[in-house]
Design a protein around this motif. Structure first.
Motif, PDB file in Angstrom:
ATOM      1  N   ARG A   1      35.382  33.116  40.637  1.00 10.72           N
ATOM      2  CA  ARG A   1      34.449  34.066  41.753  1.00 10.72           C
ATOM      3  C   ARG A   1      35.157  34.007  43.119  1.00 10.72           C
ATOM      4  O   ARG A   1      34.831  34.715  44.089  1.00 10.72           O
ATOM      5  N   GLN A   2      36.267  33.169  43.270  1.00  9.27           N
ATOM      6  CA  GLN A   2      36.902  32.910  44.387  1.00  9.27           C
ATOM      7  C   GLN A   2      38.113  33.913  44.572  1.00  9.27           C
ATOM      8  O   GLN A   2      38.149  35.047  43.758  1.00  9.27           O
ATOM      9  N   ILE A   3      38.770  33.951  45.648  1.00 11.84           N
ATOM     10  CA  ILE A   3      39.753  34.904  46.054  1.00 11.84           C
ATOM     11  C   ILE A   3      40.759  35.050  44.900  1.00 11.84           C
ATOM     12  O   ILE A   3      41.446  34.066  44.309  1.00 11.84           O
ATOM     13  N   LEU A   4      41.186  36.094  44.730  1.00 14.10           N
ATOM     14  CA  LEU A   4      42.062  36.456  43.332  1.00 14.10           C
ATOM     15  C   LEU A   4      43.615  36.648  43.998  1.00 14.10           C
ATOM     16  O   LEU A   4      43.710  36.536  45.150  1.00 14.10           O
ATOM     17  N   PRO A   5      44.654  36.750  43.264  1.00 11.06           N
ATOM     18  CA  PRO A   5      45.856  37.097  43.770  1.00 11.06           C
ATOM     19  C   PRO A   5      46.053  38.018  44.743  1.00 11.06           C
ATOM     20  O   PRO A   5      45.271  39.402  44.807  1.00 11.06           O
ATOM     21  N   ILE A   6      46.855  37.766  45.867  1.00 11.55           N
ATOM     22  CA  ILE A   6      46.753  38.647  47.106  1.00 11.55           C
ATOM     23  C   ILE A   6      47.972  39.877  46.806  1.00 11.55           C
ATOM     24  O   ILE A   6      49.122  39.342  46.452  1.00 11.55           O
ATOM     25  N   ILE A   7      47.680  40.910  46.667  1.00  8.27           N
ATOM     26  CA  ILE A   7      48.619  42.119  46.145  1.00  8.27           C
ATOM     27  C   ILE A   7      48.553  42.894  47.690  1.00  8.27           C
ATOM     28  O   ILE A   7      47.547  43.498  48.099  1.00  8.27           O
ATOM     29  N   PRO A   8      49.603  42.767  48.344  1.00  5.10           N
ATOM     30  CA  PRO A   8      49.562  43.507  49.826  1.00  5.10           C
ATOM     31  C   PRO A   8      49.364  45.038  49.589  1.00  5.10           C
ATOM     32  O   PRO A   8      50.179  45.926  48.682  1.00  5.10           O
TER      33      PRO A   8
ATOM     34  N   VAL B   1      24.243  31.113  45.918  1.00  3.63           N
ATOM     35  CA  VAL B   1      25.616  31.174  46.124  1.00  3.63           C
ATOM     36  C   VAL B   1      26.269  31.678  44.779  1.00  3.63           C
ATOM     37  O   VAL B   1      27.172  32.596  44.884  1.00  3.63           O
ATOM     38  N   LEU B   2      25.842  30.829  43.570  1.00  6.41           N
ATOM     39  CA  LEU B   2      26.352  31.618  42.151  1.00  6.41           C
ATOM     40  C   LEU B   2      26.145  33.133  42.024  1.00  6.41           C
ATOM     41  O   LEU B   2      26.981  33.700  41.485  1.00  6.41           O
ATOM     42  N   ASP B   3      24.858  33.239  42.300  1.00  7.62           N
ATOM     43  CA  ASP B   3      24.390  34.662  42.226  1.00  7.62           C
ATOM     44  C   ASP B   3      25.512  35.804  43.173  1.00  7.62           C
ATOM     45  O   ASP B   3      25.640  36.679  42.701  1.00  7.62           O
ATOM     46  N   ILE B   4      25.611  35.289  44.145  1.00 11.14           N
ATOM     47  CA  ILE B   4      26.648  35.937  45.137  1.00 11.14           C
ATOM     48  C   ILE B   4      28.006  36.258  44.598  1.00 11.14           C
ATOM     49  O   ILE B   4      28.828  37.139  44.487  1.00 11.14           O
ATOM     50  N   GLY B   5      28.465  35.008  43.890  1.00 12.58           N
ATOM     51  CA  GLY B   5      29.757  35.097  43.395  1.00 12.58           C
ATOM     52  C   GLY B   5      29.853  35.965  42.046  1.00 12.58           C
ATOM     53  O   GLY B   5      30.732  36.408  41.700  1.00 12.58           O
TER      54      GLY B   5
ATOM     55  N   GLY C   1      35.442  38.017  46.537  1.00  9.75           N
ATOM     56  CA  GLY C   1      35.257  36.598  46.382  1.00  9.75           C
ATOM     57  C   GLY C   1      35.459  35.898  47.692  1.00  9.75           C
ATOM     58  O   GLY C   1      34.828  34.718  48.008  1.00  9.75           O
ATOM     59  N   GLN C   2      35.380  36.780  48.899  1.00 11.59           N
ATOM     60  CA  GLN C   2      35.340  36.289  50.124  1.00 11.59           C
ATOM     61  C   GLN C   2      34.113  35.841  50.601  1.00 11.59           C
ATOM     62  O   GLN C   2      34.113  34.563  51.406  1.00 11.59           O
ATOM     63  N   LEU C   3      33.079  36.414  50.432  1.00 11.49           N
ATOM     64  CA  LEU C   3      31.840  35.929  50.783  1.00 11.49           C
ATOM     65  C   LEU C   3      31.509  34.607  49.921  1.00 11.49           C
ATOM     66  O   LEU C   3      30.911  33.562  50.630  1.00 11.49           O
ATOM     67  N   TYR C   4      31.697  34.607  48.894  1.00  8.65           N
ATOM     68  CA  TYR C   4      31.133  33.383  47.873  1.00  8.65           C
ATOM     69  C   TYR C   4      32.319  32.182  48.317  1.00  8.65           C
ATOM     70  O   TYR C   4      31.620  31.167  48.254  1.00  8.65           O
TER      71      TYR C   4
END
Length: 455
Positions: free
Chosen positions: A116-123, A175-179, A408-411
């Motif tokens: 649910r959190q931020i995934l790998p950063i791909i520029p 919060v889990l529902d948002i994620g 995932g940013q809001l979560y």
């Protein structure tokens, strides 16, 4: 994870603890970043391998490891895990040929994290590129045994007498529902996917002041009297999606500080090996380079005051708590050094010295790589949501002049707080005023398709 590490190490077995980020590595006993421990290349490709050489001390260590724990695994590109798999097969296969056919050379690996959190950063990567970079899109994933946790542990739902607190339970469920992307969402005109969700009224800051003043006064009350208090600064932070919004808040806070201002100017130049153009320095003079700003690189002109909180931008000395994301308070400064006190992680209270280092810009629109010699720090009354992952805070101010833009940013920003009472949100409404108290929630639901636990 800490319990597993302690159990194995009590039996004098070697267990390695790594994490995808510097902040997360500090939470593990003897933790290191995965890139430093396994010498994972910064520029990951499908055919790359880790830089561990045969018959070195590090290779011998890998042959004796009984378990590897890797926290915040979903943040790392799948090529990193595939590189480690190939490397361990090679190193352990030299000792026993059978290990060449085993996953990770036969070394068990425990991956922890939250998709649910931020995934790998791909520029500049598109949605499908980010999803394809995740570990659960690798061929290795089919060999994983999955186990899931269904509760948020940061906000304890139980009271001291063992009863459930309904208010905290409802907050965790929200919060889990948002994620998970299950929160009720609506579309704006012209949009195909419903992404706009309503923020609960109890968390929204109502003020007649400008938005920046409103979030500052809410999160940092009585600031002039308490701005040097370590506990006061440690427990609160303002989070926002964009770097320039965080910089704007930090500039507002800097003006409120008393005391002498120290200005550190960087030394900038173009890396000669990054371009084939002749006389590149004439096309891009130093004065022009000084005006450039890059993500993860401090500005040319760094203004600091004693008592100001700062955040490290590089892994300087992880074993001493100096990692990318570590927060400190400036206690003194000289011409060539900054003295500061660590206020987060496992080394809270330690006094450290920070010096200038060479920082380089990477993956930018410019046809060159710039080298900047500067202190690897930034003011951090406010930080970006991406930088906050892995941190826990008592009081969180969310500043949303613009909505989030990535999965995932809001979560992440909602789940940093340890108590619902400490969550305060300042939003700038849309021009049409059709969706009051709404903000965008970006969730790549296809990321969750193969995350069902094993039965």
């Amino acid at each position: 994870m800490t319990t597993i590490l302690a159990k194995l190490r009590s039996k004098k077995l070697i267990a390695l603890a790594v994490a995808s980020s510097g902040i997360a590595s500090l939470l593990l006993p003897g933790g290191r970043t995965a890139h430093s421990r396994f010498v994972i290349p910064l520029d990951l490709m499908e055919n790359s391998t880790c830089g561990i050489k045969q018959k070195t001390h590090l290779a011998e260590l890998m042959q004796q490891v009984r378990l590897i724990i890797w926290d915040e695994a979903p943040m790392t590109q799948r090529f990193a895990f595939e590189d480690l798999d190939k490397t361990l097969r090679d190193i352990l296969g030299a000792k026993d040929e059978i290990n060449r056919g085993k996953l990770f050379g036969g070394v068990p690996i425990l991956l922890g994290g939250n998709f649910r959190q931020i995934l790998p950063i791909i520029p500049k990567g598109k949605r499908q590129e980010v999803v394809q970079a995740c570990i659960n899109r690798s061929d290795l994933w089919q060999h994983c045994q999955l186990h899931t946790l269904s509760r948020i542990m940061r906000v304890n739902e139980y009271t001291t007498d063992g009863h459930v607190d309904p208010r905290k339970q409802e907050f965790n469920r929200w919060v889990l529902d948002i994620g998970d992307g299950r929160a009720a969402a609506v579309c704006k005109d012209g949009e195909e996917e419903p992404t706009w969700i309503e923020i609960l009224e109890q968390f929204i800051v109502k003020s007649e002041k400008p938005p920046i003043d409103a979030v500052i006064d809410t999160i940092f009350p009585d600031f002039l009297r308490r701005y040097k208090n370590e506990d006061y600064l440690r427990e609160r932070e303002i989070l926002t999606p964009h770097n320039d919004d965080a910089d704007q808040i930090n500039k507002h806070m800097f003006k409120k500080l008393e005391g002498q201002t120290m200005i550190y100017k960087s030394s900038d130049e173009i890396c000669k090996g990054s371009t084939d153009a002749y006389d590149q320095h004439s096309a891009y003079p130093v004065e022009y380079l000084n005006k450039l700003n890059f993500p993860g690189v401090p500005p040319h002109k760094l203004k600091l005051k004693i008592g100001q909180p700062i955040m490290l931008l590089r892994n300087l000395y992880p074993s001493a708590g100096l990692c990318n994301g570590t927060r400190l308070i400036i206690t003194d400064f000289q011409k060539f050094i900054i003295q500061a006190c660590i206020i987060t992680g496992s080394h809270v209270g330690d006094m450290v010295i920070i010096h200038r280092i060479v920082l380089t810009s990477a993956q930018t629109k410019w046809p060159f790589v710039m080298q900047r010699i500067q202190f690897p720090v930034r003011p951090c009354y406010a930080m970006t949501i991406n930088k906050s992952q892995g941190q826990s805070l008592d009081i969180v101010g969310i500043y949303l002049p613009r909505p989030v833009f990535s999965h995932g940013q809001l979560y992440v920003t909602l789940s940093r707080v340890t108590n619902p009472d400490g969550l305060k949100i300042v939003m700038v409404g849309d021009n049409e005023g059709r969706l009051p108290n709404h903000t965008r929630n970006v969730v790549y639901k296809e990321t969750f398709h193969n995350l069902q636990p094993n039965t």
